[in-house]
Write an enzyme that holds these catalytic residues in place. Structure first.
Site: not given
Length: 894
Positions: A617, A613, A293, A682, A712, A340
């Site tokens: 394409d 567009d 963990v 930790e 936290t 383009d």
């Protein structure tokens, strides 16, 4: 042009062969079995069974269940599953269920974010109209478009969508082909013979599924439906192109496996070591769970997702809608933009730029207004009730240009005085009208391509006019010649265009131009400063595109123009794109060409952003790392295939998105440093516990680790994702695609420097509380012993110490190289709020009785609080000194 773009697609296996749509019309009718009365209803039903419905097959989306499983088997999730299993084996069900909840919440959150961001805009099938007018059994009738079959005789008129690929048999229309060709001007389509050697999309007698008829009326015979149409072929290209995982997705998964391997190895080694030194099995399992963990940054995935989501929202405010969260980070590593021209670099609004007359050249004067006015009379532009002009963009520019030169025309008077009109013929490249106006009498007015017009002049040397036309075209203009012939009073109106378009006198040339957007030049300059190359890939001609490129600064220091890009082979394309100091204009590009360019750039290790567009394409947009579709002028198909949609169709927005992507990437690295820095404090308590063989009690509980990682830690980490860009973010080259989001220097800084300092401080707080209570190594601290309360208080001091170290780490992580004063101590208000929240949350866990019982905490005395209150300054101060020393070394070496 590739073979696929010049010949009709082959039918699926087992279907009758497709006819050649360009063969003589009587032969085409015979092959399709279609007479003047169209097909019979029974024959149409039979062909529908053979050819299938006229619709584009859609690609199935990944199921929700499969995507959820993918989230649940992520390496970090697998590691947490292992920790949960160990908790259940150790009969710690509360801890096991808590870890399971963490895994499920993480997976659900990431899944929902991705689903929300990747909603499809529209499908290809939307381009097919629901109904079409077809002649069957000699009678026109409306049928569902999906029921059309090859051989059907369809009726096309203004405003209708073309329901299938067809050849005109009668009449003429104008068609908006922009979705297939990328060119904004409507194309003339007339019944008649084809053009020898012309690409399929430029044939003057063919229309294609999904395009729109803007003017006129015609009949056409269907030669391809469904997947055999141009629309279907492009859909197949889009579905064959695979979208690869983004650099961030690959790197996070790689790091996750590394963390998993380290955590499992450490857990296994110290589990065996714990048993070997005499620790009870339950204690050894708790220790193994704690290592797992502690090593897993549970908050990493949701915080990355949230940071990217914040980037998505920020880009949306700038005019860029991102559909995939990971694309935000990919933008930051983009080093090539393929854009383009029309509408992206330019305004997509033609205007009359200049005029040329044989007598005065390009000098302005009254003759300029007369030339513009005469050209505007040879148009079919209309004006609606609100005063807006409608029609061909080129002709609209002529009408507006006449007004700008002080010679406006009244469209109603123009139409009232018109005796005849011979519409634009794409083979002759001319349009002409017979116009009567007071007090000048009647005239024939002709406009068209300069080469075509000078061929119809009555004598004179056209050399000067053609040379002027070449100069204007080289400057990026669309050039039209305007010529007239006066009709004698009482003369009959010419009945045929050959009669009208002869014996002409040249008035002059008009140069029409689609100007660049004013902000594009600065955006291109910023691209170059940032080491990003810009190529133009367009359906327009090379001279026009090159002129626009030069005007906006593309091609510094070198510009290469490929006039017919569909003819470029692999070897030549490799050579063109291998030079980092050359930018290229790919003119007259086809769908396959755009896809070819994207693939070649990827093969060279480039991170590619491709704009588009049209439907044509879609394959390239799908294949590029970042497919950028136009929100205003773009088609739904392009928007669906893309990963980003520009709501303002503006190239400058792409550059702003790249800057935002770089900022997001930097901020991801900042909160990774912040999160990883807490792994060391930790893990160290569990190592101290194991290495001392239990003589030193466990300084931290697993539930307290979860409270840190999920409680936290989250808000400050998210706030670091909102940091503003550091100075010079667009003055550095793009990072290499091989560079990992987590580097060796980051790990040294987080685990080795910030983590070690934090671990030393929190262990100091732990031992301070125990020694103050009279504890000595080996003294019992379990429930019921005199030192139990002191032990609980000591673990609480460890927990609170890690939280206060987080505050110092958060402030230190805000910059990578610069001093904190350069960006300001209080400029990130969200971070200050996050720090306030984590301190209040920690105080609640420490002092609230219900939470004390759940998390195993106890109230801290003032002296302990005073001790851990110094930790933020110590953590930040030591890192500030480290960064100062590094800056000093670099300046000395420089």
């Amino acid at each position: 042009m590739t073979e696929a773009a010049t010949r009709p697609p082959s039918p699926a296996k087992g279907l009758p062969p497709s006819p050649d749509p360009l063969e003589p019309l009587p032969l085409l009718r015979r092959e399709l079995g279609t007479g003047p009365s169209g097909l019979s209803a029974r024959e149409a039903a039979r062909r529908l069974a053979v050819y299938g419905p006229n619709e584009v097959r859609r690609k199935a989306r990944t199921s929700l269940g499969r995507e959820l499983v993918r989230q649940l088997v992520h390496p970090l999730a697998v590691l947490l599953w292992a920790a949960a299993a160990l908790a259940f084996v150790a009969d710690i069900a509360v801890l096991g269920w808590a870890i399971v909840a963490v895994v499920i919440v993480n997976a659900a959150f990431a899944l929902l974010q991705e689903r929300q961001a990747e909603q499809a805009v529209e499908t290809l099938a939307r381009y097919l109209p629901e109904h079409a007018w077809v002649i069957r059994d000699g009678q026109p009738s409306a049928v569902e478009s999906r029921e059309l079959v090859p051989g059907d005789l369809i009726v096309l008129e203004e405003g209708a969508k073309v329901p299938a690929d067809a050849r005109l048999t009668d009449g003429g229309i104008e068609v908006d082909l922009s979705m297939l060709t990328g060119e904004s001007a409507p194309a003339e389509r007339v019944a008649g013979p084809g053009l020898a050697g012309a690409p399929l999309l430029q044939e003057p007698n063919l229309v294609f599924s999904g395009t729109t008829c803007t003017e006129g009326q015609a009949q056409a015979i269907v030669f391809a439906t469904g997947d055999h149409t141009e629309l279907g072929r492009i859909a197949a290209l889009s579905q064959r192109t695979q979208r690869d995982p983004s650099p961030l997705e690959r790197q996070v998964k790689k790091v996750a496996w590394l963390i998993a391997a380290v955590a499992v190895a450490m857990g296994a080694v110290f589990l065996v070591a714990g048993v070997a030194v005499g620790l009870p099995l339950t204690d050894s399992l708790i220790f193994a769970i704690g290592l797992l963990v502690a090593n897993v940054p549970e908050g990493l995935l949701p915080i990355i997702t949230l940071a990217l989501a914040v980037g998505v929202r920020a880009l949306a405010r700038q005019g860029a809608v991102v559909k995939r969260l990971s694309a935000v980070e990919t933008l930051g590593s983009t080093n090539v933009i393929c854009t383009d021209k029309t509408g992206t670099l330019t305004r997509n609004r033609m205007r009359l730029q200049t005029v040329w007359t044989p007598e005065h050249g390009t000098n302005t004067g009254p003759w300029a207004g007369e030339l513009a006015r005469t050209g505007a009379l040879c148009t079919t532009v209309t004006r609606d009730a609100e005063g807006r002009l409608h029609g061909d963009p080129t002709e609209i520019a002529l009408v507006e240009g006449a007004g700008a030169h002080g010679a406006p025309i009244d469209l109603d008077s123009r139409d009232g005085g018109r005796r005849a009109v011979f519409r634009f013929d794409p083979r002759l490249r001319l349009m002409s009208v017979v116009q009567e106006s007071e007090p000048d009498g009647a005239h024939v007015i002709v406009k068209g391509a300069p080469e075509a017009v000078v061929g119809a002049l009555d004598g004179g040397d056209p050399t000067a006019a053609l040379a002027a036309a070449d100069r204007l075209a080289h400057d990026g203009m669309r050039v039209l010649a305007v010529a007239v012939r006066d009709l004698p009073e009482g003369a009959a109106t010419p009945a045929r265009r050959q009669e009208a378009e002869s014996g002409l006198r040249l008035l002059g040339l008009v140069g029409l131009y689609d100007p660049p957007r004013p902000e594009v030049a600065e955006a291109v300059r910023r691209c170059h400063d940032a080491g990003v190359r810009v190529h133009i890939v367009t359906g327009d001609n090379g001279a026009t595109a090159a002129a626009v490129a030069r005007e906006v600064g593309i091609g510094v220091p070198g510009l290469t123009v490929v006039a017919q890009s569909e003819t470029v082979g692999d070897q030549e394309l490799d050579q063109l794109l291998a030079h980092s100091d050359t930018e290229v204009v790919f003119a007259r590009s086809s769908p396959e060409t755009k896809l070819h360019v994207a693939d070649t750039l990827r093969a060279h290790g480039q991170i590619v952003a491709m704009t588009g567009d049209g439907v044509n394409d879609a394959p390239a947009l799908h294949r590029a790392h970042i497919g950028v579709a136009m929100g205003r002028s773009g088609t739904d198909v392009a928007r669906e295939a893309s990963t980003m949609v520009l709501t303002d169709d503006n190239f400058a927005t792409i550059v702003a998105a790249i800057e935002s992507g770089r900022r997001v990437y930097d901020n991801v690295r900042k909160f990774i440093v912040y999160i990883f820095a807490h792994a060391t404090p930790e893990v160290v308590p569990f190592l101290v516990f194991a290495l001392s063989a239990g003589t030193i009690p466990l300084p931290l509980t697993v539930l307290q680790i979860l409270a840190i990682d999920l409680g936290t830690e989250t808000l400050p980490a998210l706030a670091l994702g909102r940091e503003r860009a550091e100075p010079g973010v667009m003055s550095r080259p793009p990072r290499p695609s091989s560079q990992g989001v987590i580097s060796r220097d980051m790990l040294i800084r987080s685990w080795g420097w910030l983590g070690t300092v934090s671990a030393a401080l929190v262990m100091t707080a732990f031992f301070y509380v125990l020694w103050r209570a009279g504890w000595h190594p080996g003294d019992p601290t379990g429930p019921g012993t005199p030192l139990h309360h002191a032990y609980v208080t000591a673990t609480t001091a460890t927990f609170a110490g890690i939280v206060t170290c987080q505050v110092g780490t958060a402030m230190a992580a805000r910059t990578d190289h610069a001093a904190l004063r350069e960006i300001g101590l209080f400029t990130n208000h969200l971070l200050l709020a996050g720090i306030a929240f984590e301190l209040v949350f920690t105080a609640a866990l420490v002092y609230a009785p219900p939470l004390q019982d759940l998390f195993g905490t106890a109230a801290l005395s003032l002296d302990v609080v005073a001790l851990i209150a110094t930790f933020p300054v110590l953590v930040w101060g030591t890192d500030e000194l480290r960064r100062w020393a590094r800056r000093t070394r670099r300046s000395t070496n420089a």
